[in-house]
Design a protein around this motif. Structure first.
Motif, PDB file in Angstrom:
ATOM      1  N   ARG A 183       0.831  -1.211   0.000  1.00 12.65           N
ATOM      2  CA  ARG A 183       0.000   0.000   0.000  1.00 12.65           C
ATOM      3  C   ARG A 183       0.862   1.255   0.000  1.00 12.65           C
ATOM      4  O   ARG A 183       0.535   2.239  -0.650  1.00 12.65           O
ATOM      5  N   ASP A 242     -10.652   7.430   2.040  1.00 13.74           N
ATOM      6  CA  ASP A 242     -11.222   6.679   0.919  1.00 13.74           C
ATOM      7  C   ASP A 242     -10.749   5.230   0.928  1.00 13.74           C
ATOM      8  O   ASP A 242     -11.538   4.308   0.748  1.00 13.74           O
ATOM      9  N   GLU A 243      -9.444   5.026   1.139  1.00  9.07           N
ATOM     10  CA  GLU A 243      -8.898   3.668   1.169  1.00  9.07           C
ATOM     11  C   GLU A 243      -9.518   2.845   2.290  1.00  9.07           C
ATOM     12  O   GLU A 243      -9.901   1.691   2.083  1.00  9.07           O
ATOM     13  N   ASP A 277     -13.122   1.810   1.732  1.00  7.78           N
ATOM     14  CA  ASP A 277     -13.279   0.733   0.749  1.00  7.78           C
ATOM     15  C   ASP A 277     -13.157  -0.655   1.372  1.00  7.78           C
ATOM     16  O   ASP A 277     -13.731  -1.615   0.860  1.00  7.78           O
TER      17      ASP A 277
END
Length: 159
Positions: free
Chosen positions: A71, A110-111, A114
């Motif tokens: 990541r 956002d990550e 999700d």
């Protein structure tokens, strides 16, 4: 020059285009993104402190222990700081840095949203909004990052 982006089966899920048409990708496909910079009617410029802000903003994000391993590599390749440096080429350094860090906070939000489930996403959103208002949520990296960002922003505004 146009940019070619190869999308593999990793992105097999649905991809939404600008016209809201959904494409299902079952094999590797190449998308060609047009060179928008050369057709732009004004000269694009990058903030002169771009390299410095990239290093410092990335170090700030890493200091929270997020975006590690694969990541972290993906986050580095996004180069969000370049986007911000192109959007704000004439800003002061501290303003640019705050914009880059703000973008990183939103990217993390956002990550995380999700991969989290409904209730967890709600808790993440609550922690984020509370931190914007000065309220700390224990054991929440989004709260920690937002709280620090708000503190630096207020310091810049009032000093």
């Amino acid at each position: 020059e146009d940019i070619k982006v190869t999308m593999s089966n990793v992105f097999r899920s649905f991809i939404r285009t600008n016209s809201n048409v959904i494409l299902k990708m079952s094999t590797t496909q190449t998308l060609v993104l047009p060179d928008l910079i050369s057709t732009c009617p004004f000269k694009a410029s990058v903030h002169p402190e771009y390299e410095r802000v990239r290093r410092e903003s990335a170090a700030w994000v890493r200091g929270f222990g997020v975006f590690t391993g694969r990541r972290g590599s993906s986050f580095d390749h996004l180069n969000l700081e370049l986007l911000i440096s192109l959007a704000h080429p004439n800003s002061g350094y501290e303003e640019l840095r705050l914009c880059c860090d703000w973008n990183a906070v939103f990217f993390l939000y956002d990550e995380l949203s999700d991969i989290l489930l409904g209730k967890e996403v709600r808790e993440l959103g609550d922690a984020f909004l509370k931190a914007l208002g000065g309220e700390y949520t224990h054991n929440s990296v989004i709260s920690d990052m937002t709280k620090e960002w708000v503190s630096r922003t207020l310091h810049l505004i009032y000093n």
